[in-house]
Scaffold this motif. Structure first.
Motif, PDB file in Angstrom:
ATOM      1  N   SER A 185      -6.173  14.514  -3.464  1.00 36.73           N
ATOM      2  CA  SER A 185      -4.794  14.298  -3.029  1.00 36.73           C
ATOM      3  C   SER A 185      -4.301  15.534  -2.292  1.00 36.73           C
TER       4      SER A 185
ATOM      5  N   ILE B  90     -10.178   8.887   2.993  1.00 38.55           N
ATOM      6  CA  ILE B  90      -8.768   8.576   2.722  1.00 38.55           C
ATOM      7  C   ILE B  90      -8.334   9.454   1.563  1.00 38.55           C
TER       8      ILE B  90
ATOM      9  N   GLU C 138       4.442   9.684  -3.300  1.00 36.44           N
ATOM     10  CA  GLU C 138       4.126   8.269  -3.108  1.00 36.44           C
ATOM     11  C   GLU C 138       5.110   7.651  -2.121  1.00 36.44           C
TER      12      GLU C 138
ATOM     13  N   GLU D 114      -5.123  10.568  -0.897  1.00 39.13           N
ATOM     14  CA  GLU D 114      -3.794  10.177  -1.370  1.00 39.13           C
ATOM     15  C   GLU D 114      -2.788  11.282  -1.113  1.00 39.13           C
TER      16      GLU D 114
ATOM     17  N   ALA E 120      -1.256   7.399   3.424  1.00 39.51           N
ATOM     18  CA  ALA E 120      -2.319   8.314   3.002  1.00 39.51           C
ATOM     19  C   ALA E 120      -2.712   9.190   4.185  1.00 39.51           C
TER      20      ALA E 120
ATOM     21  N   GLY F 206       0.841  -1.191   0.000  1.00 44.39           N
ATOM     22  CA  GLY F 206       0.000   0.000   0.000  1.00 44.39           C
ATOM     23  C   GLY F 206       0.873   1.236   0.000  1.00 44.39           C
ATOM     24  N   ARG F 207       0.278   2.339   0.418  1.00 48.60           N
ATOM     25  CA  ARG F 207       1.028   3.588   0.509  1.00 48.60           C
ATOM     26  C   ARG F 207       0.463   4.407   1.654  1.00 48.60           C
TER      27      ARG F 207
ATOM     28  N   ILE G 218      -5.640  10.498   6.506  1.00 52.33           N
ATOM     29  CA  ILE G 218      -6.951  10.034   6.946  1.00 52.33           C
ATOM     30  C   ILE G 218      -7.611  11.190   7.698  1.00 52.33           C
TER      31      ILE G 218
ATOM     32  N   ASP H 184      -2.808   3.144   3.730  1.00 53.15           N
ATOM     33  CA  ASP H 184      -4.177   3.157   3.207  1.00 53.15           C
ATOM     34  C   ASP H 184      -4.891   1.830   3.417  1.00 53.15           C
TER      35      ASP H 184
ATOM     36  N   LYS I 224      -8.735   0.886   4.787  1.00 50.09           N
ATOM     37  CA  LYS I 224      -9.611   0.189   3.836  1.00 50.09           C
ATOM     38  C   LYS I 224     -10.134  -1.114   4.443  1.00 50.09           C
TER      39      LYS I 224
END
Length: 155
Positions: free
Chosen positions: A37, A111, A117, A113, A23, A20-21, A25, A98, A102
């Motif tokens: 984003s 959430i 990254e 982005e 993020a 994942g990455r 929240i 993330d 999820k």
């Protein structure tokens, strides 16, 4: 111990089960929730909630420090499950993988982005010098079976 080119201890094998990455929240009621984003630099002077004793993601730290961020943490909680109600009530936001949010699918949470990254993974570690026992393999296979396919395959 011996380290490989990535700085990892060669005696430890890490089997990634989820990719994942990081993020942002936030509460679905927040002005931020309409964003698709956000850049880490935009988070200066924003109240972020973090986990107590959390080892900060090096990618996040590097980007925040590179931008000489003034971001402060005003609230800490024991775990993500504790942080989510704080975020939902608008007491702050958090940076988290993330896939964690999820999987929890909490109502009232958005959430967002990060433009930068920052990959993050979750899995199991074991002694690389020992063969995998039957019990360990059953444990790993059970985890894989229980994890949502979308989370296992995302990159």
């Amino acid at each position: 111990g011996q380290r490989n080119a990535e700085g990892e201890d060669e005696r430890i094998h890490f089997e990634t089960l989820i990719y994942g990455r990081v993020a942002l929240i936030c509460s679905s009621q927040s002005d931020w929730s309409s964003r698709r984003s956000v850049s880490l630099r935009e988070l200066e002077n924003v109240n972020l909630i973090r986990r107590v004793g959390e080892v900060e993601n090096l990618g996040v730290r590097g980007m925040m420090m590179g931008g000489k961020s003034k971001q402060t943490v005003q609230l800490e909680a024991m775990n993500t499950e504790t942080i989510i109600p704080y975020v939902r009530r608008g007491m702050g936001m958090t940076l988290a993988p993330d896939f964690v949010v999820k999987m929890m699918a909490p109502p009232g949470i958005s959430i967002i982005e990060l433009e930068e990254e920052i990959p993050v993974s979750w899995g199991v570690m074991r002694d690389a010098c020992r063969p995998v026992t039957k019990a360990e393999q059953i444990f790993i296979d059970t985890l894989i079976e229980l994890l949502p396919k979308a989370l296992r395959d995302s990159t």
